[in-house]
Design a protein around this motif. Structure first.
Motif, PDB file in Angstrom:
ATOM      1  N   ASP A   1      54.934  35.839  82.369  1.00  0.00           N
ATOM      2  CA  ASP A   1      54.649  34.463  81.972  1.00  0.00           C
ATOM      3  C   ASP A   1      55.407  34.130  80.687  1.00  0.00           C
ATOM      4  O   ASP A   1      55.667  35.005  79.853  1.00  0.00           O
ATOM      5  N   SER A   2      55.740  32.870  80.524  1.00  0.00           N
ATOM      6  CA  SER A   2      56.412  32.396  79.317  1.00  0.00           C
ATOM      7  C   SER A   2      55.514  31.390  78.612  1.00  0.00           C
ATOM      8  O   SER A   2      54.917  30.518  79.252  1.00  0.00           O
ATOM      9  N   LEU A   3      55.429  31.496  77.282  1.00  0.00           N
ATOM     10  CA  LEU A   3      54.485  30.701  76.511  1.00  0.00           C
ATOM     11  C   LEU A   3      55.192  29.830  75.478  1.00  0.00           C
ATOM     12  O   LEU A   3      56.143  30.265  74.825  1.00  0.00           O
ATOM     13  N   GLY A   4      54.720  28.602  75.344  1.00  0.00           N
ATOM     14  CA  GLY A   4      55.164  27.693  74.311  1.00  0.00           C
ATOM     15  C   GLY A   4      53.957  27.139  73.586  1.00  0.00           C
ATOM     16  O   GLY A   4      52.813  27.476  73.893  1.00  0.00           O
ATOM     17  N   ALA A   5      54.189  26.252  72.594  1.00  0.00           N
ATOM     18  CA  ALA A   5      53.080  25.738  71.802  1.00  0.00           C
ATOM     19  C   ALA A   5      53.408  24.367  71.231  1.00  0.00           C
ATOM     20  O   ALA A   5      54.569  24.046  70.956  1.00  0.00           O
ATOM     21  N   VAL A   6      52.352  23.574  71.052  1.00  0.00           N
ATOM     22  CA  VAL A   6      52.427  22.266  70.407  1.00  0.00           C
ATOM     23  C   VAL A   6      51.330  22.214  69.345  1.00  0.00           C
ATOM     24  O   VAL A   6      50.206  22.663  69.591  1.00  0.00           O
TER      25      VAL A   6
ATOM     26  N   ARG B   1      45.715  21.604  64.870  1.00  0.00           N
ATOM     27  CA  ARG B   1      45.254  22.035  66.199  1.00  0.00           C
ATOM     28  C   ARG B   1      46.477  22.414  67.014  1.00  0.00           C
ATOM     29  O   ARG B   1      47.393  21.612  67.186  1.00  0.00           O
ATOM     30  N   THR B   2      46.467  23.652  67.514  1.00  0.00           N
ATOM     31  CA  THR B   2      47.580  24.175  68.300  1.00  0.00           C
ATOM     32  C   THR B   2      47.126  24.422  69.731  1.00  0.00           C
ATOM     33  O   THR B   2      46.020  24.923  69.959  1.00  0.00           O
ATOM     34  N   THR B   3      47.979  24.070  70.679  1.00  0.00           N
ATOM     35  CA  THR B   3      47.744  24.362  72.087  1.00  0.00           C
ATOM     36  C   THR B   3      48.909  25.175  72.615  1.00  0.00           C
ATOM     37  O   THR B   3      50.069  24.782  72.450  1.00  0.00           O
ATOM     38  N   GLY B   4      48.595  26.323  73.224  1.00  0.00           N
ATOM     39  CA  GLY B   4      49.608  27.141  73.877  1.00  0.00           C
ATOM     40  C   GLY B   4      49.581  26.891  75.368  1.00  0.00           C
ATOM     41  O   GLY B   4      48.509  26.730  75.960  1.00  0.00           O
ATOM     42  N   MET B   5      50.768  26.851  75.980  1.00  0.00           N
ATOM     43  CA  MET B   5      50.831  26.591  77.419  1.00  0.00           C
ATOM     44  C   MET B   5      51.871  27.502  78.064  1.00  0.00           C
ATOM     45  O   MET B   5      52.766  28.018  77.382  1.00  0.00           O
ATOM     46  N   ASN B   6      51.735  27.694  79.374  1.00  0.00           N
ATOM     47  CA  ASN B   6      52.710  28.495  80.111  1.00  0.00           C
ATOM     48  C   ASN B   6      53.833  27.612  80.629  1.00  0.00           C
ATOM     49  O   ASN B   6      53.842  26.385  80.420  1.00  0.00           O
ATOM     50  N   ALA B   7      54.791  28.219  81.326  1.00  0.00           N
ATOM     51  CA  ALA B   7      55.975  27.476  81.777  1.00  0.00           C
ATOM     52  C   ALA B   7      55.627  26.401  82.800  1.00  0.00           C
ATOM     53  O   ALA B   7      56.381  25.433  82.975  1.00  0.00           O
ATOM     54  N   ALA B   8      54.466  26.545  83.470  1.00  0.00           N
ATOM     55  CA  ALA B   8      54.022  25.537  84.427  1.00  0.00           C
ATOM     56  C   ALA B   8      53.325  24.364  83.745  1.00  0.00           C
ATOM     57  O   ALA B   8      52.901  23.417  84.415  1.00  0.00           O
ATOM     58  N   GLY B   9      53.194  24.431  82.421  1.00  0.00           N
ATOM     59  CA  GLY B   9      52.540  23.357  81.686  1.00  0.00           C
ATOM     60  C   GLY B   9      51.034  23.486  81.636  1.00  0.00           C
ATOM     61  O   GLY B   9      50.346  22.571  81.169  1.00  0.00           O
ATOM     62  N   GLU B  10      50.503  24.628  82.069  1.00  0.00           N
ATOM     63  CA  GLU B  10      49.055  24.852  82.046  1.00  0.00           C
ATOM     64  C   GLU B  10      48.647  25.380  80.672  1.00  0.00           C
ATOM     65  O   GLU B  10      49.264  26.307  80.143  1.00  0.00           O
ATOM     66  N   ASP B  11      47.601  24.796  80.102  1.00  0.00           N
ATOM     67  CA  ASP B  11      47.106  25.257  78.812  1.00  0.00           C
ATOM     68  C   ASP B  11      46.477  26.644  78.954  1.00  0.00           C
ATOM     69  O   ASP B  11      45.671  26.876  79.869  1.00  0.00           O
ATOM     70  N   VAL B  12      46.837  27.556  78.056  1.00  0.00           N
ATOM     71  CA  VAL B  12      46.279  28.908  78.093  1.00  0.00           C
ATOM     72  C   VAL B  12      45.426  29.207  76.871  1.00  0.00           C
ATOM     73  O   VAL B  12      44.600  30.128  76.890  1.00  0.00           O
TER      74      VAL B  12
END
Length: 343
Positions: free
Chosen positions: A102-107, A127-138
């Motif tokens: 899985d690949s993770l990004g953050a906003v 407030r930080t939200t991490g999400m996977n490459a499918a755009g699903e919040d993790v």
């Protein structure tokens, strides 16, 4: 003109400002192995595909703290490169498992600002939200950090302190889809205690200790790309000591908690947390836990346990604060979190 990034200072932030951190970072088996090398963790579902399949998951997910470190590290260049210290957390929730590949990004959004009385630093709430490459919040969390000002004479913004929940309600915990602990005993895991064996108010001394080393801490900060200057550069602190990354203390304490909480396989929420005192290489970390609450979940055989996890460098189990209400000087971490375990 310069092409280098000096990071943001307190006066650079505005309420509502949003940062999209990049790039997406892919997690793999090597990262899992290195995490095992850095921390003495023995929670079984995160390292055993056969056990993960027994409890209803397709394979072993990444350790929850790897996901946290990965997302947290992505935010550092924009949020805490010029931090004095990370101060605390609230409303942290793991929302779905992360697997190798899985690949993770953050906003991150700025939700609070308050200049300190010394005029040289300020507190920034995000407030930080991490999400996977499918755009699903993790993963999602709030943290607050003390950040230096570039110019002490810069005008202070109107203070905004966010109203944060005291804890995550048990009904709001995200249980991984398909998780079923009813067959947990078939796994051969040496976890003698179940949810019903723990009583509210019980103190668990985790007994073991680990002495912090400079080399392991530096390896951890590089692995998670946590480039905050206080962790790398001895000239960034007046005492000429590298500050041990707070996440390193959380992972170490969580790993030590296995002795007495062997069945607490998943962290699913952090209600609140404070890095009470700084840690440095040479300190020996020990941990104790207090049972705060237990709850049922809709998943078969799965219960939730709310725990206070305290990391210390010397004080006895159960010692937290003095009569003045301040943390004992040996207390490094005070973390209130939910875990999932077999009933």
């Amino acid at each position: 003109m310069t092409k280098t990034n000096a990071g943001h200072f307190f006066e650079d932030y505005r309420i509502g400002q949003t940062f999209r951190h990049g790039p997406l970072r892919t997690v793999g088996e090597g990262e899992r192995a290195l995490y095992q090398a850095l921390y003495p963790t023995r929670f079984a579902v995160n390292v055993s595909d056969p056990l993960a399949q027994i409890v209803g998951l397709p394979r072993a997910p990444m350790d929850d703290m790897i996901v946290f470190h990965k997302v947290f590290g992505a935010t550092v260049p924009d949020i805490s490169l010029n931090a004095v210290a990370n101060l605390g957390y609230a409303d942290l929730r793991w929302l779905r498992p992360v697997y190798p590949g899985d690949s993770l990004g953050a906003v991150t959004e700025i939700i609070g600002l308050k200049e300190n009385s010394n005029g040289k630093t300020g507190i920034v709430w995000v407030r930080t939200t991490g999400m996977n490459a499918a755009g699903e919040d993790v993963l999602t969390f709030v943290r607050w950090v003390m950040v230096r000002k570039r110019d002490a004479a810069a005008p202070a913004p109107d203070p905004v302190v966010p109203d944060l929940p005291s804890h995550v309600a048990a009904a709001g915990l995200a249980v991984p889809a398909g998780l079923d602990f009813s067959g947990y005993d078939q796994s051969g895991v040496r976890a003698p205690h179940r949810l019903g064996d723990y009583k509210v108010g019980e103190i668990i001394d985790h007994v073991d200790g680990v002495t912090l080393s400079e080399a392991e801490h530096m390896m951890a900060t590089r692995l998670w790309q946590n480039t905050a200057k206080v962790h790398f550069d001895i000239t960034a602190r007046p005492q000429a000591q590298r500050l041990i990354y707070g996440g390193h203390i959380i992972s170490m304490a969580r790993a030590l908690s296995f002795n007495g909480l062997e069945g607490a396989e998943f962290m699913v929420a952090i209600n609140g947390g404070a890095h009470a005192n700084p840690a440095f290489a040479g300190d020996t970390v020990r941990a104790w836990s207090e049972v705060l609450e237990t709850a049922d979940t809709p998943a078969p055989g799965v219960g939730a346990i709310r725990l206070r996890l305290v990391a210390t460098k010397g004080s006895a189990a159960g010692v937290l604060k003095g009569e003045d209400g301040k943390y004992h000087p040996d207390v490094l971490l005070d973390l209130d979190y939910w875990a999932l375990m077999p009933v």
